[in-house]
Scaffold this motif. Structure first.
Motif, PDB file in Angstrom:
ATOM      1  N   GLU A 135       0.862  -1.183   0.000  1.00  0.00           N
ATOM      2  CA  GLU A 135       0.000   0.000   0.000  1.00  0.00           C
ATOM      3  C   GLU A 135       0.898   1.232   0.000  1.00  0.00           C
ATOM      4  O   GLU A 135       1.826   1.328   0.796  1.00  0.00           O
ATOM      5  N   LEU A 136       0.612   2.161  -0.911  1.00  0.00           N
ATOM      6  CA  LEU A 136       1.397   3.386  -1.018  1.00  0.00           C
ATOM      7  C   LEU A 136       0.474   4.577  -0.821  1.00  0.00           C
ATOM      8  O   LEU A 136      -0.435   4.809  -1.638  1.00  0.00           O
ATOM      9  N   LEU A 137       0.656   5.309   0.277  1.00  0.00           N
ATOM     10  CA  LEU A 137      -0.095   6.530   0.521  1.00  0.00           C
ATOM     11  C   LEU A 137       0.716   7.717   0.015  1.00  0.00           C
ATOM     12  O   LEU A 137       1.942   7.690   0.044  1.00  0.00           O
ATOM     13  N   HIS A 138       0.020   8.767  -0.433  1.00  0.00           N
ATOM     14  CA  HIS A 138       0.670   9.888  -1.119  1.00  0.00           C
ATOM     15  C   HIS A 138       1.468   9.331  -2.308  1.00  0.00           C
ATOM     16  O   HIS A 138       2.634   9.659  -2.513  1.00  0.00           O
ATOM     17  N   ALA A 139       0.802   8.495  -3.097  1.00  0.00           N
ATOM     18  CA  ALA A 139       1.464   7.811  -4.208  1.00  0.00           C
ATOM     19  C   ALA A 139       1.900   8.765  -5.306  1.00  0.00           C
ATOM     20  O   ALA A 139       2.655   8.371  -6.201  1.00  0.00           O
ATOM     21  N   GLU A 140       1.453  10.020  -5.242  1.00  0.00           N
ATOM     22  CA  GLU A 140       1.946  11.005  -6.210  1.00  0.00           C
ATOM     23  C   GLU A 140       3.444  11.246  -6.049  1.00  0.00           C
ATOM     24  O   GLU A 140       4.103  11.797  -6.945  1.00  0.00           O
ATOM     25  N   ASN A 141       4.008  10.814  -4.923  1.00  0.00           N
ATOM     26  CA  ASN A 141       5.448  10.954  -4.696  1.00  0.00           C
ATOM     27  C   ASN A 141       6.240   9.742  -5.173  1.00  0.00           C
ATOM     28  O   ASN A 141       7.449   9.660  -4.933  1.00  0.00           O
ATOM     29  N   VAL A 142       5.564   8.799  -5.802  1.00  0.00           N
ATOM     30  CA  VAL A 142       6.239   7.640  -6.390  1.00  0.00           C
ATOM     31  C   VAL A 142       6.355   7.872  -7.892  1.00  0.00           C
ATOM     32  O   VAL A 142       5.348   8.103  -8.567  1.00  0.00           O
ATOM     33  N   GLY A 143       7.562   7.828  -8.414  1.00  0.00           N
ATOM     34  CA  GLY A 143       7.759   8.157  -9.818  1.00  0.00           C
ATOM     35  C   GLY A 143       7.539   7.008 -10.777  1.00  0.00           C
ATOM     36  O   GLY A 143       7.190   7.221 -11.934  1.00  0.00           O
ATOM     37  N   ASP A 144       7.709   5.764 -10.303  1.00  0.00           N
ATOM     38  CA  ASP A 144       7.733   4.644 -11.255  1.00  0.00           C
ATOM     39  C   ASP A 144       7.359   3.355 -10.535  1.00  0.00           C
ATOM     40  O   ASP A 144       7.870   3.066  -9.446  1.00  0.00           O
ATOM     41  N   LEU A 145       6.479   2.578 -11.149  1.00  0.00           N
ATOM     42  CA  LEU A 145       6.079   1.285 -10.590  1.00  0.00           C
ATOM     43  C   LEU A 145       6.816   0.121 -11.233  1.00  0.00           C
ATOM     44  O   LEU A 145       6.595  -1.034 -10.852  1.00  0.00           O
ATOM     45  N   ALA A 146       7.695   0.393 -12.194  1.00  0.00           N
ATOM     46  CA  ALA A 146       8.302  -0.674 -12.985  1.00  0.00           C
ATOM     47  C   ALA A 146       9.036  -1.701 -12.141  1.00  0.00           C
ATOM     48  O   ALA A 146       9.000  -2.903 -12.433  1.00  0.00           O
ATOM     49  N   SER A 147       9.698  -1.271 -11.071  1.00  0.00           N
ATOM     50  CA  SER A 147      10.485  -2.209 -10.260  1.00  0.00           C
ATOM     51  C   SER A 147       9.606  -3.234  -9.553  1.00  0.00           C
ATOM     52  O   SER A 147      10.090  -4.309  -9.163  1.00  0.00           O
ATOM     53  N   LEU A 148       8.316  -2.940  -9.387  1.00  0.00           N
ATOM     54  CA  LEU A 148       7.424  -3.886  -8.705  1.00  0.00           C
ATOM     55  C   LEU A 148       7.183  -5.142  -9.535  1.00  0.00           C
ATOM     56  O   LEU A 148       6.705  -6.154  -9.009  1.00  0.00           O
ATOM     57  N   ARG A 149       7.519  -5.096 -10.807  1.00  0.00           N
ATOM     58  CA  ARG A 149       7.357  -6.291 -11.649  1.00  0.00           C
ATOM     59  C   ARG A 149       8.267  -7.422 -11.189  1.00  0.00           C
ATOM     60  O   ARG A 149       8.036  -8.587 -11.533  1.00  0.00           O
ATOM     61  N   ALA A 150       9.285  -7.090 -10.402  1.00  0.00           N
ATOM     62  CA  ALA A 150      10.225  -8.111  -9.924  1.00  0.00           C
ATOM     63  C   ALA A 150       9.710  -8.852  -8.699  1.00  0.00           C
ATOM     64  O   ALA A 150      10.372  -9.789  -8.225  1.00  0.00           O
ATOM     65  N   LEU A 151       8.555  -8.445  -8.176  1.00  0.00           N
ATOM     66  CA  LEU A 151       8.012  -9.077  -6.968  1.00  0.00           C
ATOM     67  C   LEU A 151       7.111 -10.244  -7.373  1.00  0.00           C
ATOM     68  O   LEU A 151       5.967 -10.035  -7.780  1.00  0.00           O
ATOM     69  N   PRO A 152       7.579 -11.483  -7.228  1.00  0.00           N
ATOM     70  CA  PRO A 152       6.852 -12.623  -7.781  1.00  0.00           C
ATOM     71  C   PRO A 152       5.546 -12.946  -7.069  1.00  0.00           C
ATOM     72  O   PRO A 152       4.684 -13.613  -7.646  1.00  0.00           O
ATOM     73  N   GLU A 153       5.388 -12.489  -5.800  1.00  0.00           N
ATOM     74  CA  GLU A 153       4.200 -12.855  -5.029  1.00  0.00           C
ATOM     75  C   GLU A 153       3.266 -11.675  -4.784  1.00  0.00           C
ATOM     76  O   GLU A 153       2.283 -11.810  -4.052  1.00  0.00           O
ATOM     77  N   LEU A 154       3.559 -10.511  -5.375  1.00  0.00           N
ATOM     78  CA  LEU A 154       2.729  -9.333  -5.104  1.00  0.00           C
ATOM     79  C   LEU A 154       1.310  -9.547  -5.642  1.00  0.00           C
ATOM     80  O   LEU A 154       1.080  -9.573  -6.849  1.00  0.00           O
ATOM     81  N   ALA A 155       0.360  -9.679  -4.718  1.00  0.00           N
ATOM     82  CA  ALA A 155      -1.022  -9.969  -5.098  1.00  0.00           C
ATOM     83  C   ALA A 155      -1.937  -8.760  -4.946  1.00  0.00           C
ATOM     84  O   ALA A 155      -2.923  -8.636  -5.666  1.00  0.00           O
ATOM     85  N   THR A 156      -1.615  -7.878  -4.003  1.00  0.00           N
ATOM     86  CA  THR A 156      -2.472  -6.728  -3.729  1.00  0.00           C
ATOM     87  C   THR A 156      -1.645  -5.450  -3.775  1.00  0.00           C
ATOM     88  O   THR A 156      -0.623  -5.338  -3.085  1.00  0.00           O
ATOM     89  N   LEU A 157      -2.094  -4.498  -4.577  1.00  0.00           N
ATOM     90  CA  LEU A 157      -1.430  -3.197  -4.675  1.00  0.00           C
ATOM     91  C   LEU A 157      -2.488  -2.118  -4.523  1.00  0.00           C
ATOM     92  O   LEU A 157      -3.494  -2.113  -5.242  1.00  0.00           O
ATOM     93  N   ARG A 158      -2.271  -1.198  -3.568  1.00  0.00           N
ATOM     94  CA  ARG A 158      -3.219  -0.116  -3.321  1.00  0.00           C
ATOM     95  C   ARG A 158      -2.466   1.212  -3.371  1.00  0.00           C
ATOM     96  O   ARG A 158      -1.457   1.389  -2.677  1.00  0.00           O
ATOM     97  N   LEU A 159      -2.967   2.124  -4.186  1.00  0.00           N
ATOM     98  CA  LEU A 159      -2.372   3.447  -4.326  1.00  0.00           C
ATOM     99  C   LEU A 159      -3.359   4.494  -3.823  1.00  0.00           C
ATOM    100  O   LEU A 159      -4.517   4.528  -4.266  1.00  0.00           O
TER     101      LEU A 159
END
Length: 258
Positions: free
Chosen positions: A175-199
């Motif tokens: 979960e990412l709060l104030h997600a406007e401060n995150v520039g790029d989600l590309a690195s999350l593709r490396a997380l093999p078990e990531l099932a839930t993402l909340r922005l």
């Protein structure tokens, strides 16, 4: 920094002070140990007489400020390595009991309880859930080194680089709060078990296409909770991001937007 006189320091080892430079993070760990019954509860009625030699007075002027001597005394509570192995979750809780021992009438009006350094989190071997506000530039590599971490909630109060988080291979919920401060989600593709993402926030410029390369994803939420002046709240309903949301929905992924 004010520290308690030698005569009132408690006997025992405090490995936290060796491993975690951020005192607020240490107090968060100590609060969890108290809640888990590993450390005796710490109350203002007991601490103020121990430090100042006089009874605690709820109406005194010190109730309306950060009391450095009290904070230092609490921070000296003995904590050993075996205790740290019992910490499984670490929430940021502004209503934690220790906050109100240090500053009895605290109302969030100052920054003394802000975490500024995440170093040492990987010294908590059983840490599975992390909830923390990131208010200064931080290297998330230490979070990725928490081997059992499965859930993280990061309140991104400053621009945050997620690239080092890619090594958190067991992370299933992010979960990412104030997600406007995150520039790029590309690195999350490396997380093999990531099932839930909340922005949460107003990440209008955030490219959602990396979500299409997350095979374990089953739930995605885009909750726009604030809009900067002059921005278009409906911007994410059009273009590439709209196609991403449609593709996720077609895959059977639970998609929540507002």
């Amino acid at each position: 920094m004010t520290t308690p006189p030698e005569s009132i320091r408690r006997a025992g080892t405090n490995v936290l002070r060796e491993w975690m430079p951020d005192r607020v993070l240490r107090l968060m760990v100590l609060q969890q140990l108290i809640d888990a019954g590993e450390v005796e509860p710490i109350t203002a009625e007991a601490v103020y007489p121990a430090v100042r030699g006089e009874p605690y007075d709820d109406s005194a002027a010190y109730g309306h400020r950060f009391n450095e001597d009290i904070a230092a005394y609490i921070d000296g509570t003995p904590v050993d390595e075996a205790m740290l192995a019992k910490v499984t979750r670490l929430p940021t809780d502004p209503a934690a009991d220790l906050v109100f021992v240090i500053w009895p009438h605290f109302d969030g009006e100052s920054d003394e309880f802000d975490v500024t350094d995440l170093s040492g989190l990987d010294r908590l071997p059983a840490l599975a859930e992390l909830f923390v506000e990131v208010r200064r530039e931080a290297d998330l590599a230490v979070v990725a080194r928490c081997a059992d971490l499965t859930a993280a909630s990061l309140d991104c109060r400053v621009p945050l680089d997620l690239s080092t988080l890619a090594a958190a291979c067991r992370l299933r919920t992010l979960e990412l709060l104030h997600a406007e401060n995150v520039g790029d989600l590309a690195s999350l593709r490396a997380l093999p078990e990531l099932a839930t993402l909340r922005l949460h926030g107003d990440p209008q410029a955030l490219d959602l296409r990396p979500l299409l390369d997350m095979p374990a994803l089953t739930s995605f939420a885009l909750l726009r909770t604030a809009f900067a002046e002059g921005t278009n709240p409906s911007a994410l309903a059009f273009g590439d991001n709209a196609m991403v949301l449609a593709a996720l929905f077609a895959r059977g992924i639970a998609v929540e937007t507002r």
